[in-house]
Design an enzyme around this catalytic site. Sequence first.
Site, PDB file in Angstrom:
ATOM      1  N   ASP A 145      11.657   1.503   7.012  1.00  0.00           N
ATOM      2  CA  ASP A 145      11.225   1.958   5.681  1.00  0.00           C
ATOM      3  C   ASP A 145      12.442   2.101   4.783  1.00  0.00           C
ATOM      4  O   ASP A 145      13.588   2.002   5.240  1.00  0.00           O
ATOM      5  CB  ASP A 145      10.445   3.274   5.771  1.00  0.00           C
ATOM      6  CG  ASP A 145       9.343   3.350   4.700  1.00  0.00           C
ATOM      7  OD1 ASP A 145       9.603   2.917   3.551  1.00  0.00           O
ATOM      8  OD2 ASP A 145       8.247   3.832   5.003  1.00  0.00           O
ATOM      9  N   ASP A 180      14.140  -7.467   0.421  1.00  0.00           N
ATOM     10  CA  ASP A 180      15.549  -7.844   0.431  1.00  0.00           C
ATOM     11  C   ASP A 180      15.855  -8.702   1.664  1.00  0.00           C
ATOM     12  O   ASP A 180      15.714  -8.231   2.804  1.00  0.00           O
ATOM     13  CB  ASP A 180      16.425  -6.593   0.450  1.00  0.00           C
ATOM     14  CG  ASP A 180      17.899  -6.940   0.481  1.00  0.00           C
ATOM     15  OD1 ASP A 180      18.438  -7.314  -0.565  1.00  0.00           O
ATOM     16  OD2 ASP A 180      18.497  -6.868   1.574  1.00  0.00           O
ATOM     17  N   TYR A 196      -1.888  -6.706  -7.413  1.00  0.00           N
ATOM     18  CA  TYR A 196      -2.060  -6.239  -6.040  1.00  0.00           C
ATOM     19  C   TYR A 196      -3.070  -7.107  -5.294  1.00  0.00           C
ATOM     20  O   TYR A 196      -2.838  -7.517  -4.151  1.00  0.00           O
ATOM     21  CB  TYR A 196      -2.518  -4.785  -6.072  1.00  0.00           C
ATOM     22  CG  TYR A 196      -2.533  -4.070  -4.741  1.00  0.00           C
ATOM     23  CD1 TYR A 196      -1.350  -3.760  -4.084  1.00  0.00           C
ATOM     24  CD2 TYR A 196      -3.734  -3.670  -4.164  1.00  0.00           C
ATOM     25  CE1 TYR A 196      -1.369  -3.078  -2.887  1.00  0.00           C
ATOM     26  CE2 TYR A 196      -3.760  -2.990  -2.952  1.00  0.00           C
ATOM     27  CZ  TYR A 196      -2.575  -2.686  -2.317  1.00  0.00           C
ATOM     28  OH  TYR A 196      -2.584  -2.012  -1.122  1.00  0.00           O
ATOM     29  N   LYS A 225      -2.466  -9.359  -1.905  1.00  0.00           N
ATOM     30  CA  LYS A 225      -3.211  -9.102  -0.669  1.00  0.00           C
ATOM     31  C   LYS A 225      -4.117 -10.280  -0.306  1.00  0.00           C
ATOM     32  O   LYS A 225      -4.322 -10.576   0.863  1.00  0.00           O
ATOM     33  CB  LYS A 225      -4.014  -7.809  -0.813  1.00  0.00           C
ATOM     34  CG  LYS A 225      -3.133  -6.560  -0.964  1.00  0.00           C
ATOM     35  CD  LYS A 225      -2.190  -6.383   0.215  1.00  0.00           C
ATOM     36  CE  LYS A 225      -1.467  -5.037   0.175  1.00  0.00           C
ATOM     37  NZ  LYS A 225      -0.562  -4.824   1.341  1.00  0.00           N
TER      38      LYS A 225
END
Lengths: 179, 245
Positions: free
Chosen positions: B37, B62, B149, B153
């Site tokens: 996380d 990243d 979103y 998804k």
Amino acid sequence: MTGVLDDRRDLVAGVLGEGSLVPAVRAALDSITPGLARAFCVVPAVPDPAPLTDLDDGRLDREVGDALAATLAHVQQAAATFAGGGRLVVVLPHAPLLGTTRGAAASAVTNGVLSMARTLALELARDRVTVNVLAVDADAPSVRALAAELEALLGDAGADVTGQEISLTAGAGLGRLRP
Amino acid sequence: MSSTGAPVALVTGGAGGIGRAIAARMAVAGHTVVVGDLEADAVRATAEETAGAHGVVLDVADPGSRRAAVAACEDLGGIDVLVNCAGVLRDARLAKLDPGLFRRLQDVNLLGPLALTRLAAAGMAARGRGAVVNLASRAWLGTFGSTAYSTAKGGLVGATRSLALELGPHGITVNALAPGFVDTAMTDGLPPEIRRRTLAAIPVGRAGRPEDVADAVAYLAGASYVTGQVLPVCGGRSVADPYAA
């Protein structure tokens, strides 16, 4: 033509996008008389097949991220002209919508756009804008079927059809679960 | 497989509301869990409360951070289960949807998981086994005001299908979960009327708990004959009228 309104039909129906299906969509539109003043077909670019091992960060950015961003830009461009109502039809290749080996990037783009269309159908309904997806065989698109479906969706009868995924593939894919 | 013989599970977003429950559930199921996380303190705290767990600071958007996280898991024996749970949700109607925000949501919710899957799948294929569980969302079916979103998804659901076809011959399953409304810090701030209407549209009559999602993740992580599927975990909202009441 990328990001530029196709005004050959006096804005009766424009084509936005740089997908390989643009010529088929143009041919279909040229063969019909849409009955609505504001309608756009969005034809996203879809990545070529590639194994997962080849999908490095740069390819994911370009082939998935950029393709989805370009589709958003085209949809926003179209929606900006829809004061008082309109029709948006997204044309996608059928195979990656269902899933193919070496098709992760293409499936990400096509299914991402499908979900975008579903959300926009909900969101734009209050503005009397319909949003639908046509899925066609990318290798041999049926211009006749495409024309017939576009004529229906872009005409008066299309006002009550939105948020749908319609396959124009003569039954290809039947028997495969579609979530 | 770790030195203890336990399979290694990397849980991205593992310090968040749902991720923490997944980490705990996977530990109970006998995995050596790696909590990944953004925030180091949260990662450390979650790893400490999860039996036998390790922690790694991970920004799924990243590339360098992704590589480092996978390398840390390789030191433990390699990733057997990848749970792509990290996600970010920001709503905006189409006319006000900023391209930068749209791209950010694709980076975190779609491109990051795909890139991590590529990195993890190499080791899984070499070992001839593995599982990828992608946390999609019921928003893949369409959600008002949630273009960015739901696009991400939906893309993740689509990629799951193709990846299942491609990686199945290597002993790797790839599945997706589509959680609906789940009580987390992210949903705590909903206006009361929105919350009431949302709950009214859920046939089982309650909000989901992170443990509901975690149980489904644990099932898919161990279900070697289930692949390419998307499992809604939404209290039945996906078969009800989501905008009822």
